[in-house]
Design a protein around this motif. Structure first.
Motif, short mmCIF file in Angstrom:
data_model
loop_
_atom_site.label_atom_id
_atom_site.label_comp_id
_atom_site.label_asym_id
_atom_site.label_seq_id
_atom_site.Cartn_x
_atom_site.Cartn_y
_atom_site.Cartn_z
N ILE A 119 2.76 6.59 5.94
CA ILE A 119 3.89 5.96 5.28
C ILE A 119 3.31 4.90 4.36
CG2 ILE A 119 6.09 4.77 5.58
CD1 ILE A 119 5.95 7.55 6.95
N VAL A 120 3.58 5.03 3.07
CA VAL A 120 2.93 4.20 2.05
C VAL A 120 3.96 3.33 1.34
CG1 VAL A 120 1.46 4.25 0.00
CG2 VAL A 120 1.30 6.10 1.68
N ARG A 121 3.64 2.03 1.22
CA ARG A 121 4.49 1.15 0.40
C ARG A 121 3.64 0.63 -0.75
NH1 ARG A 121 8.58 -3.68 2.09
NH2 ARG A 121 7.61 -3.31 4.08
N THR A 122 4.12 0.88 -1.96
CA THR A 122 3.39 0.48 -3.16
C THR A 122 3.70 -0.98 -3.53
OG1 THR A 122 5.11 1.15 -4.72
CG2 THR A 122 3.52 2.85 -4.05
N ALA A 123 2.96 -1.51 -4.48
CA ALA A 123 3.19 -2.87 -4.97
C ALA A 123 4.57 -3.00 -5.60
CB ALA A 123 2.10 -3.25 -5.97
N GLU A 124 5.12 -1.90 -6.08
CA GLU A 124 6.46 -1.90 -6.68
C GLU A 124 7.55 -1.81 -5.61
OE1 GLU A 124 3.97 0.20 -7.77
OE2 GLU A 124 3.46 -1.17 -9.40
N ASN B 194 -10.53 16.40 6.80
CA ASN B 194 -9.78 16.34 8.06
C ASN B 194 -9.89 14.98 8.75
OD1 ASN B 194 -8.02 17.61 9.83
ND2 ASN B 194 -9.66 18.21 11.21
N VAL B 195 -9.81 13.89 7.97
CA VAL B 195 -9.80 12.53 8.51
C VAL B 195 -8.53 11.82 8.07
CG1 VAL B 195 -12.32 12.36 8.60
CG2 VAL B 195 -11.11 11.57 6.58
N SER B 196 -8.23 10.71 8.70
CA SER B 196 -7.00 9.96 8.47
C SER B 196 -7.00 9.28 7.10
CB SER B 196 -6.82 8.91 9.55
OG SER B 196 -5.70 8.10 9.27
N LEU B 197 -5.99 9.61 6.29
CA LEU B 197 -5.84 8.96 4.99
C LEU B 197 -5.27 7.56 5.11
CD1 LEU B 197 -4.49 11.92 2.82
CD2 LEU B 197 -6.75 10.83 2.68
N SER B 198 -4.55 7.27 6.20
CA SER B 198 -3.96 5.95 6.35
C SER B 198 -5.02 4.87 6.54
CB SER B 198 -2.97 5.92 7.52
OG SER B 198 -3.60 6.22 8.73
N GLU B 199 -6.24 5.27 6.78
CA GLU B 199 -7.34 4.31 6.88
C GLU B 199 -8.03 4.09 5.54
OE1 GLU B 199 -9.98 5.35 10.10
OE2 GLU B 199 -8.28 5.96 11.34
N GLY B 200 -7.54 4.77 4.49
CA GLY B 200 -8.14 4.67 3.16
C GLY B 200 -7.54 3.55 2.35
N GLU B 201 -7.89 3.53 1.07
CA GLU B 201 -7.45 2.49 0.14
C GLU B 201 -6.32 3.00 -0.74
OE1 GLU B 201 -8.61 -0.72 -0.11
OE2 GLU B 201 -9.79 -0.29 1.69
N LEU B 202 -5.34 2.13 -0.98
CA LEU B 202 -4.24 2.44 -1.88
C LEU B 202 -4.49 1.74 -3.20
CD1 LEU B 202 -1.41 3.69 -2.29
CD2 LEU B 202 -0.46 1.51 -1.46
N ASP B 203 -4.39 2.51 -4.30
CA ASP B 203 -4.55 1.97 -5.65
C ASP B 203 -3.39 2.48 -6.47
OD1 ASP B 203 -5.44 0.91 -8.05
OD2 ASP B 203 -7.01 2.41 -8.34
N GLY B 204 -2.36 1.65 -6.64
CA GLY B 204 -1.16 2.10 -7.34
C GLY B 204 -0.48 3.19 -6.53
N CYS B 205 -0.41 4.39 -7.10
CA CYS B 205 0.18 5.54 -6.40
C CYS B 205 -0.89 6.54 -5.98
CB CYS B 205 1.22 6.21 -7.30
SG CYS B 205 2.72 5.25 -7.44
N THR B 206 -2.12 6.06 -5.84
CA THR B 206 -3.23 6.91 -5.44
C THR B 206 -3.79 6.42 -4.12
OG1 THR B 206 -3.80 7.35 -7.74
CG2 THR B 206 -5.49 7.80 -6.11
N LEU B 207 -3.92 7.35 -3.17
CA LEU B 207 -4.49 7.05 -1.86
C LEU B 207 -5.87 7.69 -1.80
CD1 LEU B 207 -4.00 5.77 0.90
CD2 LEU B 207 -2.84 7.89 1.59
N GLU B 208 -6.87 6.86 -1.49
CA GLU B 208 -8.26 7.34 -1.46
C GLU B 208 -8.73 7.48 -0.03
OE1 GLU B 208 -12.73 6.00 -2.88
OE2 GLU B 208 -10.99 5.15 -3.89
N GLY C 204 0.55 -1.15 1.24
CA GLY C 204 -0.45 -0.49 2.05
C GLY C 204 0.09 0.72 2.77
N VAL C 205 -0.63 1.12 3.83
CA VAL C 205 -0.37 2.39 4.51
C VAL C 205 -0.32 2.18 6.02
CG1 VAL C 205 -1.12 4.79 4.71
CG2 VAL C 205 -1.75 3.47 2.69
N ALA C 206 0.58 2.89 6.68
CA ALA C 206 0.65 2.91 8.13
C ALA C 206 0.85 4.36 8.57
CB ALA C 206 1.81 2.05 8.63
N ALA C 207 0.29 4.71 9.71
CA ALA C 207 0.43 6.07 10.24
C ALA C 207 1.61 6.12 11.20
CB ALA C 207 -0.85 6.50 10.94
N ALA C 208 2.31 7.25 11.20
CA ALA C 208 3.41 7.48 12.12
C ALA C 208 3.33 8.90 12.66
CB ALA C 208 4.75 7.27 11.41
#
Length: 116
Positions: free
Chosen positions: A39-44, A58-72, A26-30
């Motif tokens: 800061i993103v940690r993938t399943a791998e 202009n909104v926070s990506l850390s609140e989005g969804e992680l799919d593999g190496c893609t952040l939505e 998942g994702v955390a903001a710093a």
């Protein structure tokens, strides 16, 4: 990781957190010297760092969804490759900045990309 991180290294890298402070996947903001970074940690188990602001809305990506190496982005669905910062789905057309990450022991360090 919501407070400003102070530099704890003599080079361009700043200690951001320990691996234990990140979600398993998942994702955390710093906040690094006033710049908000996702800061993103993938399943791998890879750790990546990108600017936390969507280049489209202009909104926070850390609140989005992680799919593999893609952040939505949660707002309009723009998708970004966390390895390159390139958008892979509209409506975003501009990339986001990618920052260099290194892991030392259990600590995550980030060197900010000053070009973006």
């Amino acid at each position: 990781m919501s407070e400003t991180t102070q530099s704890q290294s003599t080079d361009a890298f700043v200690r951001v957190c320990s691996l234990d402070e990140l979600p398993t996947v998942g994702v955390a903001a710093a906040d690094i010297s006033g710049r908000i970074v996702a800061i993103v940690r993938t399943a791998e188990g890879e750790v990546h760092a990108v600017d936390d602001t969507c280049s489209h809305a202009n909104v926070s990506l850390s609140e989005g969804e992680l799919d593999g190496c893609t952040l939505e982005c949660w707002l309009h669905g723009s998708r970004f490759d966390i390895r390159t910062g390139d958008p892979s789905g509209p409506p975003a057309t501009a990339p986001i900045a990618v920052h260099t990450v290194k892991i030392e022991g259990d600590d995550v360090y980030v060197a900010l990309n000053q070009e973006n």
